[in-house]
Design a protein around this motif. Structure first.
Motif, PDB file in Angstrom:
ATOM      1  N   LEU A  49       5.708  -7.117 -13.746  1.00 48.71           N
ATOM      2  CA  LEU A  49       4.530  -7.778 -14.155  1.00 48.71           C
ATOM      3  C   LEU A  49       3.752  -7.809 -12.926  1.00 48.71           C
ATOM      4  CD1 LEU A  49       5.617 -10.112 -16.825  1.00 48.71           C
ATOM      5  CD2 LEU A  49       4.633  -7.750 -17.342  1.00 48.71           C
ATOM      6  N   ILE A  50       4.245  -8.377 -11.751  1.00 49.24           N
ATOM      7  CA  ILE A  50       3.416  -8.716 -10.556  1.00 49.24           C
ATOM      8  C   ILE A  50       2.925  -7.248  -9.991  1.00 49.24           C
ATOM      9  CG2 ILE A  50       3.867  -9.382  -8.247  1.00 49.24           C
ATOM     10  CD1 ILE A  50       5.698 -11.766  -9.174  1.00 49.24           C
ATOM     11  N   TRP A  51       3.930  -6.190 -10.096  1.00 49.12           N
ATOM     12  CA  TRP A  51       3.401  -4.909  -9.747  1.00 49.12           C
ATOM     13  C   TRP A  51       2.315  -4.413 -10.345  1.00 49.12           C
ATOM     14  CZ3 TRP A  51       3.926  -1.927  -5.605  1.00 49.12           C
ATOM     15  CH2 TRP A  51       3.536  -0.723  -5.831  1.00 49.12           C
ATOM     16  N   ARG A  52       2.417  -4.457 -11.679  1.00 44.93           N
ATOM     17  CA  ARG A  52       1.126  -4.152 -12.538  1.00 44.93           C
ATOM     18  C   ARG A  52      -0.109  -4.726 -12.117  1.00 44.93           C
ATOM     19  NH1 ARG A  52       4.638  -3.046 -17.822  1.00 44.93           N
ATOM     20  NH2 ARG A  52       5.241  -5.116 -17.211  1.00 44.93           N
ATOM     21  N   ALA A  53       0.135  -6.133 -11.976  1.00 47.45           N
ATOM     22  CA  ALA A  53      -1.130  -6.938 -11.406  1.00 47.45           C
ATOM     23  C   ALA A  53      -1.432  -6.462  -9.951  1.00 47.45           C
ATOM     24  CB  ALA A  53      -0.858  -8.295 -11.333  1.00 47.45           C
ATOM     25  N   LEU A  54      -0.768  -6.083  -9.204  1.00 48.58           N
ATOM     26  CA  LEU A  54      -1.194  -5.752  -7.851  1.00 48.58           C
ATOM     27  C   LEU A  54      -1.568  -4.258  -7.962  1.00 48.58           C
ATOM     28  CD1 LEU A  54       2.154  -6.306  -5.846  1.00 48.58           C
ATOM     29  CD2 LEU A  54       0.014  -7.248  -5.453  1.00 48.58           C
ATOM     30  N   ARG A  55      -1.482  -3.308  -8.962  1.00 52.66           N
ATOM     31  CA  ARG A  55      -2.029  -2.351  -9.064  1.00 52.66           C
ATOM     32  C   ARG A  55      -3.163  -1.828  -9.874  1.00 52.66           C
ATOM     33  NH1 ARG A  55      -0.767  -0.330  -4.649  1.00 52.66           N
ATOM     34  NH2 ARG A  55       0.997   0.755  -4.253  1.00 52.66           N
ATOM     35  N   ALA A  85       0.799  -1.289  -0.124  1.00 58.29           N
ATOM     36  CA  ALA A  85       0.014  -0.171   0.029  1.00 58.29           C
ATOM     37  C   ALA A  85       0.768   1.228  -0.074  1.00 58.29           C
ATOM     38  CB  ALA A  85      -0.888  -0.010   1.232  1.00 58.29           C
ATOM     39  N   ALA A  86       1.987   1.180   0.661  1.00 58.07           N
ATOM     40  CA  ALA A  86       2.976   2.597   0.867  1.00 58.07           C
ATOM     41  C   ALA A  86       3.904   2.665  -0.268  1.00 58.07           C
ATOM     42  CB  ALA A  86       3.523   2.628   2.164  1.00 58.07           C
TER      43      ALA A  86
END
Length: 126
Positions: free
Chosen positions: A99-105, A32-33
């Motif tokens: 890619l994981i970051w994009r999925a998280l967001r 989240a941060a």
């Protein structure tokens, strides 16, 4: 009383959706941060997120396709289940956390919100 059996697997479809929601929400809380740069340099966080997304996908595998379509027919439910298999069997170079970051967001918030709405609408009345 828990809806999960002794092995950690949900005993019901509702239990599987609840398990997916818990794992997805926890992954979102962990980042989240973060911005992408801070996430990408934090290997411990990446490993924790991998594990939570693995749990998310595993829980979704226990939910019948017609139920997932009732949760949200526009949501990609195949991706998280495939991620589970990829993450569980990736042995060489590791996963691409960009890619994981994009999925998280982009994808996980929509999926967890859809599951939460479905569970709230499907709550047993007293």
């Amino acid at each position: 009383m828990s809806s999960e059996g002794r092995g950690g697997r949900a005993a019901t479809t509702r239990g599987a959706l609840e398990a997916a929601l818990r794992a997805g929400r926890r992954a979102l809380q962990l980042v989240a941060a973060d911005g992408m740069d801070s996430y990408l340099v934090n290997e411990e966080r990446q490993l924790a997120v991998e594990r939570l997304l693995l749990r998310f996908g595993e829980a979704l595998k226990a939910v019948p396709e017609d139920v997932l379509n009732a949760v949200d027919p526009a949501q990609d439910w195949i991706g998280p289940r495939r991620f589970r298999d990829l993450a569980a069997h990736w042995y060489t170079e590791g996963l691409d956390h960009r890619l994981i970051w994009r999925a998280l967001r982009n994808e996980l918030p929509q999926a967890t919100n859809a599951i939460e709405r479905f569970l709230q609408a499907d709550e047993p009345s007293d």
